[in-house]
Scaffold this motif. Sequence first.
Motif, PDB file in Angstrom:
ATOM      1  N   CYS A  75      49.742  34.110  48.045  1.00 11.75           N
ATOM      2  CA  CYS A  75      50.155  35.489  47.768  1.00 11.75           C
ATOM      3  C   CYS A  75      49.776  35.715  46.333  1.00 11.75           C
ATOM      4  CB  CYS A  75      51.679  35.421  48.082  1.00 11.75           C
ATOM      5  SG  CYS A  75      52.372  37.228  47.606  1.00 11.75           S
ATOM      6  N   LEU A  77      50.312  38.381  43.538  1.00 14.04           N
ATOM      7  CA  LEU A  77      51.058  39.467  43.311  1.00 14.04           C
ATOM      8  C   LEU A  77      50.242  40.627  42.456  1.00 14.04           C
ATOM      9  CD1 LEU A  77      54.284  37.706  42.574  1.00 14.04           C
ATOM     10  CD2 LEU A  77      53.605  38.671  44.736  1.00 14.04           C
ATOM     11  N   TRP A  80      49.279  44.094  43.847  1.00 16.48           N
ATOM     12  CA  TRP A  80      50.117  44.977  44.570  1.00 16.48           C
ATOM     13  C   TRP A  80      50.840  45.476  43.720  1.00 16.48           C
ATOM     14  CZ3 TRP A  80      48.037  45.297  49.246  1.00 16.48           C
ATOM     15  CH2 TRP A  80      47.545  44.251  49.823  1.00 16.48           C
ATOM     16  N   VAL A  83      55.891  43.725  46.483  1.00 17.65           N
ATOM     17  CA  VAL A  83      56.110  42.829  47.470  1.00 17.65           C
ATOM     18  C   VAL A  83      57.276  42.269  47.791  1.00 17.65           C
ATOM     19  CG1 VAL A  83      54.846  40.570  47.950  1.00 17.65           C
ATOM     20  CG2 VAL A  83      53.647  42.011  46.550  1.00 17.65           C
ATOM     21  N   ARG A 122      53.371  43.838  51.427  1.00 22.43           N
ATOM     22  CA  ARG A 122      52.521  43.882  50.168  1.00 22.43           C
ATOM     23  C   ARG A 122      52.373  45.549  49.959  1.00 22.43           C
ATOM     24  NH1 ARG A 122      47.728  40.068  50.656  1.00 22.43           N
ATOM     25  NH2 ARG A 122      47.888  41.065  52.633  1.00 22.43           N
ATOM     26  N   LYS A 156      57.819  41.242  43.774  1.00 22.18           N
ATOM     27  CA  LYS A 156      57.337  41.821  42.853  1.00 22.18           C
ATOM     28  C   LYS A 156      57.758  43.251  42.987  1.00 22.18           C
ATOM     29  CE  LYS A 156      53.144  43.774  40.625  1.00 22.18           C
ATOM     30  NZ  LYS A 156      51.583  43.774  40.562  1.00 22.18           N
TER      31      LYS A 156
END
Length: 165
Positions: A75, A77, A80, A83, A122, A156
């Motif tokens: 993943c 972040l 994006w 998330v 996401r 996030k």
Amino acid sequence: MDIDRTRRELTIFADYHSFEVRDAHADYDLAAINDTDADLRRDLISSRDGVVTVGTARRRNVPVTVEIVPAAPECDLAPWDHVTEASVEIASGQILVLGGSDSRRSAHLFAVPVGIYRVRTRCEGFGSISANGATGNDAYHVQIWPGSARRTVVLKRFTGGLPTR
């Protein structure tokens, strides 16, 4: 049943600014929906018995990519806007993905082994959304894999403003 890697591009009407990832046998519990509404508004995710509700920036048709994968994917972040992750129990062996006002008959169906799954959402394109929410290029990417029951988390958080609901 093994997990087959699956990827589908969907268009979902995000009525009520949301769509669901749910067990095919999960009941519609209006009291539970009201209880998780604050989570959905604040975090764009809520989880309750057999249902993960994903909040959207707009109440329109939105592109949703769903991926079923055999294990937790990496993943990153950075690309994006927002998330999140939540857990859902799939007791029926069928995951439904559907808009907030869709019926089960119109849902997108994914066959999986019975068990607990993690759902990572996401989101991108939030900065493209007009002040009234009429236009935008927001998109949602949902990854689902076998996992364990863990708390819902925001990995996030989008810090810009989204249209009011």
